[in-house]
Design an enzyme around this catalytic site. Structure first.
Site, PDB file in Angstrom:
ATOM      1  N   GLY A   2       0.823  -1.205   0.000  1.00  0.00           N
ATOM      2  CA  GLY A   2       0.000   0.000   0.000  1.00  0.00           C
ATOM      3  C   GLY A   2       0.855   1.252   0.000  1.00  0.00           C
ATOM      4  O   GLY A   2       1.982   1.254  -0.486  1.00  0.00           O
ATOM      5  N   CYS A   3       0.345   2.318   0.590  1.00  0.00           N
ATOM      6  CA  CYS A   3       1.038   3.608   0.602  1.00  0.00           C
ATOM      7  C   CYS A   3       2.360   3.508   1.350  1.00  0.00           C
ATOM      8  O   CYS A   3       2.407   3.063   2.499  1.00  0.00           O
ATOM      9  CB  CYS A   3       0.146   4.660   1.255  1.00  0.00           C
ATOM     10  SG  CYS A   3       0.961   6.256   1.469  1.00  0.00           S
ATOM     11  N   PHE A   4       3.451   3.953   0.706  1.00  0.00           N
ATOM     12  CA  PHE A   4       4.751   3.827   1.369  1.00  0.00           C
ATOM     13  C   PHE A   4       4.903   4.736   2.586  1.00  0.00           C
ATOM     14  O   PHE A   4       5.747   4.483   3.447  1.00  0.00           O
ATOM     15  CB  PHE A   4       5.927   3.991   0.406  1.00  0.00           C
ATOM     16  CG  PHE A   4       5.900   5.156  -0.554  1.00  0.00           C
ATOM     17  CD1 PHE A   4       5.198   6.328  -0.295  1.00  0.00           C
ATOM     18  CD2 PHE A   4       6.618   5.076  -1.745  1.00  0.00           C
ATOM     19  CE1 PHE A   4       5.210   7.393  -1.187  1.00  0.00           C
ATOM     20  CE2 PHE A   4       6.646   6.133  -2.648  1.00  0.00           C
ATOM     21  CZ  PHE A   4       5.935   7.300  -2.367  1.00  0.00           C
ATOM     22  N   TRP A   5       4.109   5.790   2.695  1.00  0.00           N
ATOM     23  CA  TRP A   5       4.152   6.607   3.914  1.00  0.00           C
ATOM     24  C   TRP A   5       3.822   5.744   5.136  1.00  0.00           C
ATOM     25  O   TRP A   5       4.459   5.860   6.178  1.00  0.00           O
ATOM     26  CB  TRP A   5       3.150   7.748   3.834  1.00  0.00           C
ATOM     27  CG  TRP A   5       3.378   8.748   2.745  1.00  0.00           C
ATOM     28  CD1 TRP A   5       4.510   8.926   2.008  1.00  0.00           C
ATOM     29  CD2 TRP A   5       2.426   9.704   2.263  1.00  0.00           C
ATOM     30  NE1 TRP A   5       4.327   9.936   1.098  1.00  0.00           N
ATOM     31  CE2 TRP A   5       3.063  10.436   1.229  1.00  0.00           C
ATOM     32  CE3 TRP A   5       1.113  10.009   2.603  1.00  0.00           C
ATOM     33  CZ2 TRP A   5       2.413  11.466   0.550  1.00  0.00           C
ATOM     34  CZ3 TRP A   5       0.469  11.031   1.928  1.00  0.00           C
ATOM     35  CH2 TRP A   5       1.103  11.761   0.907  1.00  0.00           C
ATOM     36  N   CYS A   6       2.808   4.898   4.978  1.00  0.00           N
ATOM     37  CA  CYS A   6       2.370   4.037   6.080  1.00  0.00           C
ATOM     38  C   CYS A   6       3.415   2.983   6.403  1.00  0.00           C
ATOM     39  O   CYS A   6       3.742   2.752   7.577  1.00  0.00           O
ATOM     40  CB  CYS A   6       1.056   3.353   5.723  1.00  0.00           C
ATOM     41  SG  CYS A   6      -0.314   4.439   5.281  1.00  0.00           S
TER      42      CYS A   6
END
Length: 218
Positions: free
Chosen positions: A51-55
C-alpha cells in the site's frame, strides 16, 4: 453499425497488442534471478510493498533493530519511475520501502511478521483506501532461503485465515528511491488529513499486535 464494430475490434486489438508488449517484460522480472544486496557496516536491507509507502515506512521505523526505512518504487519494468508515473499504474512498480536493519537485533523472519501484521493480507491491489497496481502487496526475496521462508509464512497464514494471501513474491532486482518530500512523510506531516485518518490508525493497529518489538520511544 459496421463502422462502430470495426472501431471496437480495432481498439480491442490495440489493447491486446499493448498488453502483449508490457506483460513479457513484467514476466521477465518475476522470473529473474534475485539480486542479493551486500551488507554494509553490519546492516542488511530488505524490501517490501504494502500500500502507501508513507504508512509502511512508519511501521518499519517503529521496530527495534531497524535503522531506517526509505520510501521508493520496486517491482516494475520502467526505469527511473516517479510518483506521477507510478500513479498511472503502467510502470509495473509498486510503492515500496527499503528497510535497513541490524540482523543481530531483528531478523528477516520477524520483518515478515511485521509485514503481515501491519496490513490486510487478503486485500488485492491495495491497502485500505489506496487501490491500484501501484499499491499492491509484494514481498521481495534476495536468495532461496528468504523465498522459502516467505512461502512458508504465506501457506501458514492462508491456512489460518482460510483465504488466499494477496501478496506477490518477486525476486529483488532494483529499488528506486522516491522523491525527497516522501521521506519520513508521516513524522514530518502529522497534521495531514491522510496521515491522521489512514497512516496513524494503521500504525497504531500494528503496535497493538506486536508491542514487544517496538522501539522504546514508540
Amino acid at each position: 453499425m459496421n463502422k462502430l464494430l470495426l472501431m471496437v475490434l480495432t481498439a480491442m486489438l490495440f489493447s491486446c497488442n499493448n498488453n502483449a508488449q508490457v506483460n513479457p517484460k513484467q514476466q521477465d522480472i518475476i522470473n529473474a534471478e534475485p539480486i542479493e544486496v551486500a551488507m554494509q557496516n553490519g546492516k542488511a536491507k530488505a524490501y517490501f510493498a504494502s500500500g502507501c509507502f508513507w504508512c509502511v515506512e512508519a511501521v518499519y521505523e517503529s521496530v527495534k533493530g531497524v535503522d531506517e526505512s526509505i520510501s521508493g518504487y520496486a517491482g516494475g519494468q520502467t526505469k527511473n519511475p516517479t510518483y506521477e508515473s507510478s500513479n498511472t499504474g503502467r510502470t509495473g512498480h509498486a510503492e515500496a520501502v527499503e528497510v535497513i536493519y541490524d540482523p543481530e537485533v531483528v531478523n528477516f523472519e520477524t520483518l515478515l511478521d511485521v509485514y503481515f501484521s501491519s496490513q490486510n493480507p487478503t486485500q488485492v491491489n491495495g491497502q485500505g483506501p489506496d487501490n491500484g497496481s501501484q499499491y499492491r502487496s509484494i514481498i521481495f526475496y534476495q536468495n532461496a532461503e528468504q523465498k522459502a521462508l516467505i512461502s512458508k509464512k504465506i501457506k501458514a497464514l492462508e491456512a489460518e485465515l482460510g483465504k488466499k494471501v494477496a501478496a506477490e513474491v518477486y525476486p529483488f532486482q532494483k529499488f528506486w528511491k522516491a522523491e525527497g518530500y516522501h521521506q519520513n512523510y508521516e513524522r514530518l506531516n502529522p497534521d495531514n488529513s491522510y496521515i491522521q485518518n489512514v497512516s496513524i490508525p494503521r500504525l497504531n493497529k500494528f503496535k497493538r499486535k506486536m508491542p514487544g518489538i517496538l522501539k522504546a520511544n514508540h
